[in-house]
Design an enzyme around this catalytic site. Structure first.
Site, short mmCIF file in Angstrom:
data_model
loop_
_atom_site.label_atom_id
_atom_site.label_comp_id
_atom_site.label_asym_id
_atom_site.label_seq_id
_atom_site.Cartn_x
_atom_site.Cartn_y
_atom_site.Cartn_z
N ARG A 118 -17.68 -19.16 12.35
CA ARG A 118 -16.66 -18.10 12.41
C ARG A 118 -16.77 -16.97 13.32
O ARG A 118 -16.25 -16.05 13.42
CB ARG A 118 -16.48 -17.41 10.90
CG ARG A 118 -16.24 -18.33 9.99
CD ARG A 118 -15.95 -17.79 8.54
NE ARG A 118 -15.59 -18.72 7.37
CZ ARG A 118 -16.62 -18.97 6.56
NH1 ARG A 118 -17.82 -18.34 6.68
NH2 ARG A 118 -16.33 -19.93 5.86
N LYS A 140 -7.71 -15.36 26.00
CA LYS A 140 -6.86 -16.83 25.44
C LYS A 140 -7.98 -17.92 25.76
O LYS A 140 -8.45 -17.95 26.82
CB LYS A 140 -5.73 -16.80 26.52
CG LYS A 140 -4.56 -16.26 26.17
CD LYS A 140 -3.28 -16.78 26.77
CE LYS A 140 -1.91 -15.99 26.43
NZ LYS A 140 -0.93 -16.60 27.20
N GLU A 182 -2.40 -18.24 40.94
CA GLU A 182 -2.49 -17.13 40.24
C GLU A 182 -2.16 -15.86 40.94
O GLU A 182 -1.88 -15.23 40.29
CB GLU A 182 -3.52 -17.52 39.01
CG GLU A 182 -3.72 -18.89 38.48
CD GLU A 182 -2.68 -18.99 37.24
OE1 GLU A 182 -1.73 -18.19 37.14
OE2 GLU A 182 -2.64 -19.78 36.35
N LYS A 224 -4.21 -7.54 35.34
CA LYS A 224 -4.18 -8.43 34.08
C LYS A 224 -4.89 -7.52 32.68
O LYS A 224 -4.59 -7.65 31.62
CB LYS A 224 -5.12 -9.74 34.10
CG LYS A 224 -5.07 -10.44 32.92
CD LYS A 224 -4.91 -12.01 33.00
CE LYS A 224 -5.00 -12.70 31.58
NZ LYS A 224 -5.39 -14.00 31.63
N GLU A 234 0.31 -11.31 23.14
CA GLU A 234 1.39 -11.96 23.73
C GLU A 234 2.66 -11.78 22.75
O GLU A 234 3.27 -12.74 22.37
CB GLU A 234 1.17 -13.42 24.12
CG GLU A 234 2.29 -13.60 25.49
CD GLU A 234 2.07 -15.10 25.89
OE1 GLU A 234 0.65 -15.27 26.35
OE2 GLU A 234 2.81 -15.86 25.91
N ARG A 238 2.75 -9.43 27.87
CA ARG A 238 2.17 -10.62 28.37
C ARG A 238 2.54 -11.74 28.69
O ARG A 238 2.13 -12.52 29.39
CB ARG A 238 0.88 -10.68 27.30
CG ARG A 238 -0.24 -11.65 27.99
CD ARG A 238 -1.33 -11.68 27.06
NE ARG A 238 -2.45 -12.47 27.63
CZ ARG A 238 -3.73 -12.47 27.33
NH1 ARG A 238 -4.31 -11.84 26.15
NH2 ARG A 238 -4.65 -13.31 27.95
N ASN A 242 3.03 -15.62 32.23
CA ASN A 242 3.42 -17.18 32.32
C ASN A 242 4.47 -17.56 33.47
O ASN A 242 4.85 -18.53 33.32
CB ASN A 242 4.03 -17.43 31.09
CG ASN A 242 2.71 -17.56 30.05
OD1 ASN A 242 1.88 -18.15 30.26
ND2 ASN A 242 3.07 -16.81 28.92
N HIS A 245 4.71 -21.17 34.53
CA HIS A 245 3.72 -21.85 33.54
C HIS A 245 4.75 -22.79 32.67
O HIS A 245 4.26 -23.82 32.34
CB HIS A 245 2.98 -21.02 32.80
CG HIS A 245 1.75 -20.26 33.50
ND1 HIS A 245 2.09 -19.64 34.58
CD2 HIS A 245 0.50 -20.51 33.19
CE1 HIS A 245 0.71 -19.28 35.12
NE2 HIS A 245 -0.22 -19.73 34.27
N HIS A 249 3.35 -26.34 32.98
CA HIS A 249 2.74 -26.94 31.96
C HIS A 249 3.36 -28.48 31.57
O HIS A 249 2.60 -29.57 31.30
CB HIS A 249 2.57 -26.07 30.68
CG HIS A 249 1.52 -25.29 30.42
ND1 HIS A 249 1.71 -24.10 29.54
CD2 HIS A 249 0.45 -24.57 31.36
CE1 HIS A 249 0.72 -23.43 30.08
NE2 HIS A 249 -0.09 -23.69 31.08
N HIS A 262 -4.09 -27.14 37.44
CA HIS A 262 -3.22 -26.38 36.87
C HIS A 262 -2.46 -25.41 37.84
O HIS A 262 -1.30 -24.94 37.78
CB HIS A 262 -3.90 -25.43 35.98
CG HIS A 262 -3.41 -24.37 35.26
ND1 HIS A 262 -2.40 -24.43 34.33
CD2 HIS A 262 -3.34 -22.83 35.34
CE1 HIS A 262 -2.00 -23.22 33.86
NE2 HIS A 262 -2.57 -22.41 34.65
#
Ligand code: NAD
Ligand code: GLY
Length: 356
Positions: A118, A140, A182, A224, A234, A238, A242, A245, A249, A262
């Site tokens: 956990r 993330k 990026e 960032k 997000e 935030r 993206n 992206h 993606h 990526h």
């Protein structure tokens, strides 16, 4: 060494940027609060950097585990293998995980750290440009699913991010370019002056001049850190991170993870987003040409895969995490150096961009 803070109240943490940091024991003794430490890396990074890092962690009860290299191993199967290693070695909650590698290792280890017993602490030691300017910061974490990129994951902030810029000296040129994608993204999202500086200083950046690298890494991490401090999970601003992206993606998933890097997919995705903005009249033809030419000049792809038509994109983009009430939402440049979220992009517009 320069330092920034990701300001998240009690969960705030430092980002340290400098040369030779993984050789310095105090970088780690000043951060890690547990006796037990497990370094998780991959089979490419391991022979280059693991011994150095283990020497710097000699004050801890330290061991290491290595995974095969590649985006195709950012899976629940690898997640299970790391958990099994931790259990077999009786690692308790008083264990800190150290992610040594690029974004694949960082995202995977962060997800293990979020879930193992956990939650255990973890430290990011990013060794690619992409992970130093983006993925190691902000919490993330995820693994991929065959049906979608980063679909299974959690928000889990690290204890610290230790960025040793010297690691970029061994990075293949294609991976460096993927990281620059990026970097360019930050300029297009919110900082026109930074964007222009990336055009002006292209030669020094591509030659890996250290002061330029430290400056761009610092700038990206500062942007960032600021965005994450405003919107950790997000729910608003935030999402701007993206840019490129949603299209990117789709390319990664359709072409098979690891076929397009990526950063490469994001580069083409930013050109497609810019084309959508051009068609909407948000940016001029000259702005669009500058965006496309700058991305190409950093040795990144600017044309979508020929075999992907609009319907292939839409199939994946409907699973994008920004989709709300079955409506796709896109980050688009609203002008050069500014981007916004748009929920009104029509299928016809997408066809104009993707089937033209
Ligand atoms: P990567 O982790 O696959 O690393 C790229 C390649 O470089 C790999 O082969 C790796 O073994 C090798 N490598 C790493 N460091 C090296 C070094 N110093 N010298 C030589 N080789 C080295 O890829 P990446 O581009 O770092 O990360 C991409 C991943 O990051 C994607 O899975 C993407 O989804 C994720 N990502 C996450 C976030 C986030 O916010 N969590 C943001 C952006 C990207
Ligand atoms: N890379 C996008 C984000 O961290 O939100």
């Amino acid at each position: 060494m320069t330092q920034l803070t990701v300001d998240l109240g009690a969960r705030s943490y430092p980002i340290r940027i400098g040369s030779g940091l993984i050789n310095k024991a105090e970088e780690f003794t000043s951060i890690i609060k547990t006796k037990r430490v497990v370094v998780i890396t991959n089979d490419t990074v391991k022979p280059i950097y693991l011994d150095t890092l283990l020497t710097s962690l000699a004050d801890f009860d330290v061991s290491a585990f290595s995974l095969p290299d590649g985006e195709q191993y950012k899976t629940l199967d690898s997640f299970e293998k790391v958990n099994a290693y931790l259990l077999e070695n009786n690692c308790g909650r008083d264990t800190t995980l150290v992610a040594l590698g690029g974004g694949v290792i960082g995202d995977l280890v962060g997800f293990v750290a979020a879930c193992y017993q956990r939650g255990v602490p973890f430290v990011q030691v990013p060794t690619t440009l992409l992970s130093q300017v983006d993925s190691s910061v902000g919490g993330k974490t995820a693994v991929n699913h065959p049906l979608g990129k980063n679909m299974i994951g959690a928000f889990k902030q690290p204890e610290a991010v230790v960025i040793d810029v010297d690691t970029l000296n061994t990075l293949p040129a294609r991976e460096f370019a993927a990281g620059i994608s990026e970097v360019l993204k930050y300029g297009l999202i919110c900082d026109k002056a930074f964007w222009k500086s990336l055009i002006e200083n292209q030669q020094q950046i591509k030659a890996l001049e250290q002061s330029f690298l430290i400056d761009i890494i610092y700038k990206c991490c500062a942007i960032k850190a600021d965005v994450v401090a405003q919107d950790e999970q997000e729910r608003g601003v935030r999402a701007l991170l993206n840019l490129g992206h949603t299209f990117g993606h789709a390319i990664e998933a359709e072409m098979g993870y690891g076929v397009w890097l990526h950063g490469e997919a994001v580069a083409t995705g930013m050109v497609l987003a810019a084309k959508t903005s051009l068609n909407r009249g948000y940016i001029s033809q000259a702005d669009y040409d500058e965006i496309k030419q700058t991305i190409a000049a950093y040795d990144l792809p600017v044309d979508k895969p020929e075999e992907m038509d609009c319907s292939a994109f839409i199939k994946h983009m409907m699973r994008d995490k920004k989709v709300q009430n079955n409506v796709m939402r896109f980050i688009l440049p609203s002008e050069l150096g500014q981007s916004q979220l748009y929920a009104d992009v029509t299928q016809q517009e997408l066809e104009q961009v993707l089937d033209a």
